[in-house]
Write a protein that holds these residues in place. Sequence first.
Motif, mmCIF file in Angstrom:
data_model
loop_
_atom_site.group_PDB
_atom_site.id
_atom_site.type_symbol
_atom_site.label_atom_id
_atom_site.label_comp_id
_atom_site.label_asym_id
_atom_site.label_seq_id
_atom_site.Cartn_x
_atom_site.Cartn_y
_atom_site.Cartn_z
ATOM 1 N N SER A 151 29.897 30.798 37.170
ATOM 2 C CA SER A 151 29.341 32.060 37.652
ATOM 3 C C SER A 151 27.887 32.223 37.206
ATOM 4 C CB SER A 151 30.176 33.244 37.167
ATOM 5 O OG SER A 151 30.166 33.314 35.761
ATOM 6 N N VAL A 183 35.218 40.513 45.869
ATOM 7 C CA VAL A 183 34.698 39.199 46.263
ATOM 8 C C VAL A 183 35.330 38.817 47.583
ATOM 9 C CG1 VAL A 183 34.064 38.160 44.055
ATOM 10 C CG2 VAL A 183 36.447 38.141 44.761
ATOM 11 N N LEU A 197 29.772 37.277 40.155
ATOM 12 C CA LEU A 197 31.010 36.900 40.848
ATOM 13 C C LEU A 197 32.247 37.627 40.318
ATOM 14 C CD1 LEU A 197 30.586 33.010 41.226
ATOM 15 C CD2 LEU A 197 29.830 34.826 42.756
#
Lengths: 50, 384
Positions: free
Chosen positions: B13, B67, B61
Amino acid sequence: MIIDRLLYVLPYMGYGLLGIFFVVMFLIAFTYGLTILFTYFDRKFKKKNR
Amino acid sequence: MPQINILDTLFGSLTSDGFGWKQIVMWAIGALLIFLAIRFEMEPTLLLPMGFGAILVNLPLANTLGVAGEEGVINILFNATIGNELLPLLLFIGIGAMIDFEPLLRNPKLMLFGAAAQFGIFFTLCTSYLFGFDILEAASIAIIGAADGPTSIYVAGELIGDIEKSKHIVGAIIVAAYSYMALVPVVQPPIIRLLTTKKERMIRMDDVKGAPVPKLLKICFPILVSVVAGIVAPQSAALVGFLMFGNLIRECGVLNSLSETAQKVLANLVTLLLGITVAFTMKAEDFLQPATLLILGLGLVAFIFDTAGGVLFAKVLNLFSKKKINPMIGAAGISAFPMSSRVVHKMGLKEDPTNFLLMHAAGANVAGQIASVIAGGLILGFFG
């Protein structure tokens, strides 16, 4: 340009402040009126109950 | 054996497009809000959850904001509670249940100071517009001067919550509103000292004696305020109505358990959700804009001119009245309850240890609560 913006927004300042004061004056008047009314009835009720 | 790139799994991430210096800055801002809340007890009920939420929503993220097209928990909370202005209104029930209007009802004239101390809202409206914000953004920034978190959230959300190009400033507006409310003891005294003389600060205010406030008046007052404000500024009906509903529950005398619930459980529950949900507006790409610093500055202008408006109004009244009013009472007309009344009371005691301004300041302070909500309604009426 700035003058145009100032002339556009200043009336809202005026209306806004006047509006709040208008509402507040109403509330003050009503509050005093109700205070006098309820205090009068409170005293009358107490006198009656003596 | 499956091939797993351990480093990519653990730290992937941090190498994604969603991570950069902006996210780190937001983590620092989040940490700062948490520090201010704990170390200096600055509005901890809001600043701590907001600070923590700011860190959460800026984790790259992370699923807090959703997401791959799915909504995250903070999106869901935001749309269900703040996006539709529900939470600020529910909080107002709790706030209304906490307010005692008796100091104001003993001396209704104090409502004038509540009105005068909203000057900063309209001054900041002009200033923000002159700085180049469009009128809806300027009105949303101006409402920081209401010195009331729920009012700021409600009005800003109504005016610009659905406008793509403007909604990014809502986060800055909310942070400014709550931060300056906590900074009232720092912001107000220098302004008061600048605009008053020592002699004026020492003006004694008589104790407000006389017959106790009739109970029927305490019951009728919230109904009266709701009706008058709702007629004059219909857009304020929800704000004023919920505030006064909370107060009516408190004063009616037959709903003590509901009143206690509103004051404690409801207020705490809503505050708990409000802080972390408001963090939705603190994503790095929305919050870290040049406009954010300008909004923080304009918020300070709003508070300064609110204080100045109240003090100067009291000084003008003193020109026409035999019985002088301590001008510091005007400064207490700001809606930051009860902080502002305590600040004024302390300043009065500092000048004269026998001068007790608390009851008068408290009256002006609760008047400011009413006036700020009416101001919010007027702003919505003009621009909503």
